[in-house]
Design a protein around this motif. Structure first.
Motif, mmCIF file in Angstrom:
data_model
loop_
_atom_site.group_PDB
_atom_site.id
_atom_site.type_symbol
_atom_site.label_atom_id
_atom_site.label_comp_id
_atom_site.label_asym_id
_atom_site.label_seq_id
_atom_site.Cartn_x
_atom_site.Cartn_y
_atom_site.Cartn_z
ATOM 1 N N ILE A 155 12.989 1.848 34.169
ATOM 2 C CA ILE A 155 12.620 3.224 33.314
ATOM 3 C C ILE A 155 12.555 4.489 34.145
ATOM 4 O O ILE A 155 11.702 4.382 35.185
ATOM 5 C CB ILE A 155 11.111 2.917 32.800
ATOM 6 N N ALA A 156 13.364 5.514 33.783
ATOM 7 C CA ALA A 156 13.343 6.701 34.574
ATOM 8 C C ALA A 156 12.024 7.505 34.221
ATOM 9 O O ALA A 156 11.736 7.449 33.073
ATOM 10 C CB ALA A 156 14.681 7.444 34.437
ATOM 11 N N MET A 161 11.328 14.123 38.328
ATOM 12 C CA MET A 161 12.681 14.705 38.842
ATOM 13 C C MET A 161 12.829 16.231 39.273
ATOM 14 O O MET A 161 12.041 16.822 38.224
ATOM 15 C CB MET A 161 13.443 14.505 37.934
ATOM 16 N N PRO A 162 13.211 16.635 40.395
ATOM 17 C CA PRO A 162 13.500 17.752 40.696
ATOM 18 C C PRO A 162 14.345 18.491 39.647
ATOM 19 O O PRO A 162 15.199 17.555 38.659
ATOM 20 C CB PRO A 162 14.050 17.942 41.970
ATOM 21 N N PRO A 163 14.684 19.741 39.258
ATOM 22 C CA PRO A 163 15.844 20.364 38.422
ATOM 23 C C PRO A 163 16.824 19.805 38.673
ATOM 24 O O PRO A 163 17.656 19.469 37.624
ATOM 25 C CB PRO A 163 15.627 21.877 38.488
ATOM 26 N N GLY A 171 22.796 14.563 31.815
ATOM 27 C CA GLY A 171 24.195 14.259 31.519
ATOM 28 C C GLY A 171 24.425 13.003 31.475
ATOM 29 O O GLY A 171 25.195 12.448 30.617
ATOM 30 N N MET A 172 23.832 11.781 32.410
ATOM 31 C CA MET A 172 24.121 10.552 32.225
ATOM 32 C C MET A 172 23.538 10.125 30.799
ATOM 33 O O MET A 172 24.173 9.486 30.105
ATOM 34 C CB MET A 172 23.312 10.002 33.263
ATOM 35 N N CYS A 173 22.459 10.656 30.305
ATOM 36 C CA CYS A 173 21.897 10.236 28.964
ATOM 37 C C CYS A 173 22.831 10.429 27.894
ATOM 38 O O CYS A 173 23.122 9.601 27.151
ATOM 39 C CB CYS A 173 20.587 10.634 28.642
ATOM 40 N N GLY A 174 23.330 11.895 28.019
ATOM 41 C CA GLY A 174 24.373 12.408 26.987
ATOM 42 C C GLY A 174 25.440 11.405 26.976
ATOM 43 O O GLY A 174 26.143 11.125 25.804
ATOM 44 N N ALA A 175 26.210 11.198 28.128
ATOM 45 C CA ALA A 175 27.308 10.499 28.239
ATOM 46 C C ALA A 175 27.052 8.932 27.609
ATOM 47 O O ALA A 175 28.054 8.509 26.821
ATOM 48 C CB ALA A 175 27.778 10.338 29.621
ATOM 49 N N THR A 176 25.935 8.467 27.873
ATOM 50 C CA THR A 176 25.741 7.067 27.553
ATOM 51 C C THR A 176 25.610 7.079 26.018
ATOM 52 O O THR A 176 26.030 6.159 25.284
ATOM 53 C CB THR A 176 24.409 6.637 28.101
#
Length: 236
Positions: A155-156, A161-163, A171-176
């Motif tokens: 779980i992230a 997280m830094p900016p 981006g990874m979530c969108g691609a997935t």
């Protein structure tokens, strides 16, 4: 539920989040429901069953968790059976080709995921009414999909997280998500709808901001209701 059951084989209660079956039903009704659940996994013996309160996206639907043991006490399995309602587009697009809503959910998950839960399945059973404060067999037939309670996924935590890391994670979530929809839907129709501009991207940003604002208003309304006594709250 605990990874190892108590000495008497019961579930540790945590009402209203987790309520053992024996606290909801009489012995005869409990036995009938356990028979229905036992058919799902015949290589395991059932130890205990509990009703579980689920997250925001499933509020008002039934959810059951069970403790099963296979070879011995060191071989536990924790399945979760979640109620599957008709999808949002059903009134407009029709019921589709699936025999049950549970089958629809499972087939969709198998399409979208590269590797799915090996225990993923579905069932149609006669449920009990424990959500509305009336415990007992209500005779209504409901569709469920079954999976492991915990699928051992990481779980992230975006808030840590830094900016730059948050941008990469987004981006990874969108691609997935895009890949999942392309696997399960009409990829050409989706691409045509999105187009080559950034109108859809900007619409998502606007929606996210409005949704966050609505969450803040809803939470404040809940806090106000607790403060004035209209709603009773207890610390978890």
């Amino acid at each position: 539920m605990t990874s190892h059951p108590p000495a008497d084989g019961s579930t540790l209660p945590d009402p209203p989040l987790i309520t053992p079956l024996q606290d909801l039903l009489a012995n005869a009704e409990r036995g009938e429901l356990e028979k229905q659940i036992r058919r799902l996994l015949e290589q395991y013996r059932i130890v205990d069953v509990a009703r579980k309160v689920v997250g925001v996206g499933n509020v008002g639907t039934r959810c059951w968790i069970a403790l099963l043991l296979g070879r011995d006490a060191e071989d536990p399995l924790f399945p979760q059976a979640k109620e599957a309602d008709a999808s949002v587009p059903t009134p407009f697009a029709g019921a589709g080709r699936f025999r049950s809503q549970g089958e629809r959910v499972v087939c969709g998950q198998r399409l979208m995921r590269t590797t799915s839960d090996i225990f993923l399945g579905w069932e149609r059973v006669d449920g009990i009414d424990g959500i509305d404060g009336i415990d007992g067999i209500d005779g209504r037939r409901r569709d469920f999909y079954v999976r492991q309670l915990r699928a051992w996924k990481g779980i992230a935590e975006p808030e840590r997280m830094p900016p730059a890391g948050l941008e990469t994670f987004g981006g990874m979530c969108g691609a997935t998500q895009a890949r999942a929809h392309a696997r399960s839907g009409d990829r050409i129709a989706i691409a045509s709808y999105l187009g080559s501009g950034d109108a859809f991207d900007r619409a998502l940003v606007t929606f996210a901001e409005l949704y966050a604002d609505q969450n803040e208003r809803d939470h404040q309304a809940l806090v106000d209701a607790v403060r004035t006594g209209r709603v009773t709250a207890a610390a978890a």
